[in-house]
Design an enzyme around this catalytic site. Structure first.
Site, PDB file in Angstrom:
ATOM      1  N   GLU A  72       0.844  -1.189   0.000  1.00  0.00           N
ATOM      2  CA  GLU A  72       0.000   0.000   0.000  1.00  0.00           C
ATOM      3  C   GLU A  72       0.885   1.246   0.000  1.00  0.00           C
ATOM      4  O   GLU A  72       1.937   1.286   0.625  1.00  0.00           O
ATOM      5  CB  GLU A  72      -0.899   0.001   1.238  1.00  0.00           C
ATOM      6  CG  GLU A  72      -1.832   1.198   1.305  1.00  0.00           C
ATOM      7  CD  GLU A  72      -2.702   1.221   2.546  1.00  0.00           C
ATOM      8  OE1 GLU A  72      -3.804   1.773   2.478  1.00  0.00           O
ATOM      9  OE2 GLU A  72      -2.276   0.680   3.601  1.00  0.00           O
ATOM     10  N   LYS A 105      -9.511   1.476  -2.617  1.00  0.00           N
ATOM     11  CA  LYS A 105      -9.728   0.956  -1.263  1.00  0.00           C
ATOM     12  C   LYS A 105     -11.124   1.322  -0.752  1.00  0.00           C
ATOM     13  O   LYS A 105     -11.529   2.484  -0.773  1.00  0.00           O
ATOM     14  CB  LYS A 105      -8.662   1.522  -0.333  1.00  0.00           C
ATOM     15  CG  LYS A 105      -8.677   0.973   1.083  1.00  0.00           C
ATOM     16  CD  LYS A 105      -7.501   1.535   1.865  1.00  0.00           C
ATOM     17  CE  LYS A 105      -7.403   0.995   3.273  1.00  0.00           C
ATOM     18  NZ  LYS A 105      -6.230   1.546   3.990  1.00  0.00           N
ATOM     19  N   CYS A 110      -5.047  -3.311   2.550  1.00  0.00           N
ATOM     20  CA  CYS A 110      -4.804  -3.089   3.972  1.00  0.00           C
ATOM     21  C   CYS A 110      -6.032  -3.284   4.864  1.00  0.00           C
ATOM     22  O   CYS A 110      -6.427  -4.401   5.142  1.00  0.00           O
ATOM     23  CB  CYS A 110      -4.171  -1.712   4.172  1.00  0.00           C
ATOM     24  SG  CYS A 110      -3.305  -1.524   5.767  1.00  0.00           S
TER      25      CYS A 110
END
Length: 282
Positions: free
Chosen positions: A43, A115, A156
Site C-alpha cells: 500500500e 480501497k 490493507c
C-alpha cells in the site's frame, strides 16, 4: 497453465515519489530475476504521507502519473504481472484515491481497485489516523483474471472485513492480494492472525506485501510481508526491512482446500428473526 511464482515486495516508502519509485523498480527487478511471474508492492508504494497539502502537491492524476508510466514500461520490459498495491492518485483539486493497479506483461492495466474501507482510529499510544479525510473510498469489489487463476484485490484495512473476501472467493478468486501499511502496534497484535484467517476461511492463497520500519512522516509500520497457502500455512515471510519474498502458487491447492473444508459451499443464506428490540428482551 499450471502454477506461478509470486513475489511480495516490502518497502519503507517516504515523502519522495521519485525515490520510492526507484526503490520499487529495484525490488521488482530483483523479484523478476528470482523467477517471479507476479510481483505485488505494498500500500502507498509511491508516497506515504498523511499531510493533505504535501500529498496533493506530490501526486498526479492517473493519466499523467510518471510513476505509473514507469511501472507499465517495467512490466512490459520484464514480461511479468506487476501489481502496484496502491498509489495516491489525484481525482481533483482536493480529492484522492487510494488505488491499486494490476499491470499485465504487455504494460496494459488489467484492473484497478480503490480501497473501500477507510482506517479512522485513535490508538492508545497516541497515534491517530483519519484516512477518510485524505481519500475517497471505493465502492466496488474487484476480481482480475491472471493466466493461472482469478485474483481478488484488496488494500490493507479491508482485511478486517471478511465479507469482502468471502465475496471475492465465491466469485472465483483463488488468491487474494492484500497490500498493506499496518502500524507496528496493530501488526504485532493482529497481522498474522488476520492473514491466515482470510486464507483459511476462503481456501485461498494470500499474498500480502507490506510497508515496514520508520517512515518520513513519523509512523512505524510492521512489515512482515507474508504469503500464506489455502490451508493457512506460511510459505514465506519477511522481517521489517525492505525485501522480496517468493513462493510458488499452485491453483490446485486452493481447490483441494475447498474440497476438504467446503465452507464457501456450506454457507446458506439465513435470517436473524425479530427486531432489535425483541432480541434485546428475549
Amino acid at each position: 497453465m499450471a502454477g506461478f511464482r509470486a513475489a511480495a515486495i516490502q518497502m519503507r516508502s517516504g515523502f519522495s515519489v521519485e525515490a520510492n519509485t526507484d526503490e520499487a523498480e529495484r525490488l521488482i527487478r530483483a523479484a523478476a530475476s528470482a523467477g517471479a511471474d507476479y510481483a505485488l508492492t505494498p500500500e502507498m508504494t509511491t508516497i506515504l504521507c498523511m499531510d493533505r497539502e504535501r500529498l496533493l502537491a506530490s501526486i498526479s492524476a492517473e493519466a499523467d502519473d510518471p510513476s505509473l508510466a514507469r511501472f507499465r514500461a517495467l512490466a512490459r520490459e520484464l514480461g511479468i504481472h506487476v501489481h502496484i498495491g496502491s498509489m495516491a492518485i489525484k481525482l481533483g483539486p482536493t480529492s484522492v484515491a487510494n488505488r491499486a493497479f494490476l499491470i499485465g506483461p504487455d504494460g496494459g492495466i488489467v484492473a484497478r481497485y480503490d480501497k473501500i474501507h477507510m482506517f479512522d482510529v485513535d490508538l492508545a499510544n497516541g497515534e491517530s489516523y483519519r484516512e477518510s479525510r485524505l481519500y475517497r473510498r471505493g465502492e466496488a469489489a474487484v476480481i482480475a483474471d491472471l493466466p493461472w487463476l482469478r485474483l481478488g484485490l484488496s488494500i490493507c484495512y479491508d482485511v478486517r472485513f471478511p465479507n469482502l473476501f468471502h465475496t471475492l472467493a465465491t466469485h472465483g478468486a483463488a488468491a487474494l492480494a492484500i497490500p498493506a501499511a499496518f502500524t507496528r502496534t496493530t501488526g504485532e497484535a493482529h497481522w498474522h492472525i488476520l492473514m491466515r484467517a482470510r486464507a483459511i476461511e476462503t481456501g485461498s492463497f494470500v499474498i500480502a506485501a507490506a510497508q515496514g520500519g520508520h517512515h518520513d512522516d513519523g509512523r512505524d509500520t510492521y512489515g512482515h510481508s507474508i504469503i500464506v497457502d489455502p490451508w493457512g500455512r506460511i510459505l514465506a515471510e519477511a522481517g521489517t526491512d525492505p525485501d522480496v519474498i517468493l513462493a510458488d502458487i499452485d491453483p490446485a491447492a486452493s481447490a483441494a482446500a475447498r474440497q476438504r473444508i467446503p465452507a464457501l459451499a456450506s454457507d446458506p443464506p439465513y435470517e436473524l428473526p425479530g427486531t432489535a428490540a425483541e432480541l434485546e428482551t428475549a
